[in-house]
Motif scaffolding. Structure first.
Motif, short mmCIF file in Angstrom:
data_model
loop_
_atom_site.label_atom_id
_atom_site.label_comp_id
_atom_site.label_asym_id
_atom_site.label_seq_id
_atom_site.Cartn_x
_atom_site.Cartn_y
_atom_site.Cartn_z
N LYS A 178 0.82 -1.22 0.00
CA LYS A 178 0.00 0.00 0.00
C LYS A 178 0.85 1.27 0.00
CE LYS A 178 -1.60 -1.63 3.53
NZ LYS A 178 -1.81 -1.60 4.97
N SER A 189 -0.84 9.71 9.62
CA SER A 189 -1.41 9.22 10.88
C SER A 189 -0.47 9.47 12.05
CB SER A 189 -1.65 7.72 10.78
OG SER A 189 -2.61 7.44 9.82
N ARG A 203 3.80 3.42 17.62
CA ARG A 203 4.85 2.50 17.18
C ARG A 203 6.16 3.28 16.95
NH1 ARG A 203 6.90 1.99 12.37
NH2 ARG A 203 5.33 2.08 10.71
N ARG A 234 10.48 2.92 11.87
CA ARG A 234 11.35 1.95 11.20
C ARG A 234 12.48 2.73 10.57
NH1 ARG A 234 6.45 -0.33 8.20
NH2 ARG A 234 5.59 -1.83 9.66
N TYR A 245 4.70 9.12 9.56
CA TYR A 245 3.79 9.14 10.71
C TYR A 245 4.17 10.33 11.58
CZ TYR A 245 2.06 4.30 10.17
OH TYR A 245 1.44 3.16 9.72
N ALA A 287 -7.34 3.23 16.29
CA ALA A 287 -7.48 1.81 16.59
C ALA A 287 -6.20 1.30 17.23
CB ALA A 287 -7.76 1.03 15.31
N TYR A 337 -2.90 3.64 16.52
CA TYR A 337 -2.78 4.35 15.25
C TYR A 337 -4.03 5.21 15.11
CZ TYR A 337 0.69 0.81 13.77
OH TYR A 337 1.78 -0.01 13.66
N GLY A 338 -3.88 6.47 14.68
CA GLY A 338 -5.07 7.31 14.52
C GLY A 338 -4.92 8.34 13.41
N ILE A 353 -5.34 3.04 6.29
CA ILE A 353 -5.60 2.58 7.67
C ILE A 353 -6.09 1.13 7.69
CG2 ILE A 353 -6.10 4.92 8.43
CD1 ILE A 353 -9.04 4.30 8.40
N GLU A 354 -6.05 0.54 8.87
CA GLU A 354 -6.47 -0.87 8.94
C GLU A 354 -8.00 -0.95 9.08
OE1 GLU A 354 -7.50 -2.08 12.36
OE2 GLU A 354 -7.63 0.10 12.13
N GLY A 359 -10.46 0.79 11.83
CA GLY A 359 -10.56 2.23 11.55
C GLY A 359 -11.42 2.47 10.32
N ARG A 403 1.72 -10.44 12.08
CA ARG A 403 1.06 -9.72 10.99
C ARG A 403 0.31 -10.67 10.06
NH1 ARG A 403 2.90 -3.96 9.94
NH2 ARG A 403 3.39 -3.38 12.07
P1 5GP Z 1 2.50 -0.16 10.02
O1 5GP Z 1 2.96 -0.41 11.43
O2 5GP Z 1 2.85 -1.33 9.11
O3 5GP Z 1 2.98 1.15 9.48
O4 5GP Z 1 0.92 -0.07 10.05
C1 5GP Z 1 0.16 -1.09 10.61
C2 5GP Z 1 -1.29 -0.95 10.18
O5 5GP Z 1 -1.86 0.22 10.76
C3 5GP Z 1 -1.46 -0.82 8.68
O6 5GP Z 1 -2.53 -1.68 8.29
C4 5GP Z 1 -1.83 0.62 8.49
O7 5GP Z 1 -2.66 0.80 7.34
C5 5GP Z 1 -2.59 0.90 9.77
N1 5GP Z 1 -2.68 2.33 10.08
C6 5GP Z 1 -1.80 3.31 9.82
N2 5GP Z 1 -2.28 4.49 10.24
C7 5GP Z 1 -3.49 4.25 10.79
C8 5GP Z 1 -4.50 5.10 11.38
O8 5GP Z 1 -4.39 6.31 11.48
N3 5GP Z 1 -5.63 4.48 11.84
C9 5GP Z 1 -5.82 3.14 11.73
N4 5GP Z 1 -6.97 2.65 12.18
N5 5GP Z 1 -4.91 2.33 11.17
C10 5GP Z 1 -3.76 2.88 10.70
#
Ligand code: 5GP
Length: 211
Positions: free
Chosen positions: A18, A37, A41, A44, A53, A74, A81-82, A102-103, A106, A148
């Motif tokens: 994505k 967002s 976390r 990386r 982020y 969520a 994550y928000g 987002i996941e 959310g 994951r």
């Molecule tokens: P990652 O840690 O791989 O960057 O993200 C983990 C998951 O959190 C991914 O599925 C991503 O799309 C989701 N994510 C990222 N930002 C947000 C957010 O603001 N809200 C929600 N609900 N999920 C998010």
């Protein structure tokens, strides 16, 4: 609240590609704005605060929840994550199509609050390919990868709630496909309320003449 731009939610299994896809979409077309967002976390390697982020502590995140500063948030794999509210609302009002990557929890909250939003689910062609991409990324431990993949299985239960599934087998083709879906979504009656109202009024006038 009616927006000028379309609110687009893009979800997909972790490792579906994505991030790269969204980058390409932003580079190719100029009608999109990508929401950044906030997460608890840790960054990386190569991730920049404010770009990938807004990295925050748990306390900062919970303060923002209390201030109603998120459209949705969520917990995902032990972190928060928000989506910060302000940027999204400003961009939609300015006519941009705003992408939330987002996941699924959310995504469902967004659909509930904004029924006219467009929900897209991006997936690799099959599960083996998903595992290959997660391992190939080289940024996560085996434990995190297993977590994951387990989460991907859980999320697969919710795919039916999305408007479209997009199979990411080729980045360029996939970006084009997403843009096509957004273009088509602009024509949906739910987003053309003013047009419908106007033509209905006009027709009403004509129909009076026929009585
Ligand atoms: P990652 O840690 O791989 O960057 O993200 C983990 C998951 O959190 C991914 O599925 C991503 O799309 C989701 N994510 C990222 N930002 C947000 C957010 O603001 N809200 C929600 N609900 N999920 C998010």
């Amino acid at each position: 609240m009616k927006h000028k731009g379309i609110l687009i939610v893009v979800s997909g299994f972790s490792g579906a590609g994505k991030g790269t896809l969204m980058k390409l979409l932003m580079q190719t077309y100029d009608n999109y704005a990508l929401s950044v967002s906030m997460t608890t976390r840790g960054p990386r390697e190569g991730e920049v605060d404010g770009v990938h982020y807004f990295f925050s502590t748990k306390e900062q995140f919970e303060d923002k929840i209390a201030q109603d500063g998120f459209i949705e948030y969520a917990r995902y794999c032990d972190n928060y994550y928000g989506t910060p509210r302000k940027y999204v609302e400003e961009q939609l009002e300015a006519g941009k199509d705003v992408i939330l990557e987002i996941e699924i929890q959310g995504a469902l909250k967004v659909k509930e609050k904004f029924p006219e939003s467009l929900l897209l689910f991006v997936t690799p062609p099959n599960a083996k390919e998903l595992e290959r991409r997660l391992v190939g990324r080289g940024t996560e431990s085996q434990e995190v990868i297993s977590k994951r993949l387990a989460r991907a299985y859980e999320e697969s239960e919710g795919i039916e709630a999305y408007d479209y599934i997009v199979v990411n087998d080729n980045l360029e083709r996939c970006a084009e496909e997403i843009n096509g879906l957004v273009e088509a979504a602009r024509k949906a009656p739910v987003r053309r309320e003013t047009f419908i109202k106007e033509i209905r009024e006009e027709l009403k006038e004509f129909s009076k003449g026929a009585e």
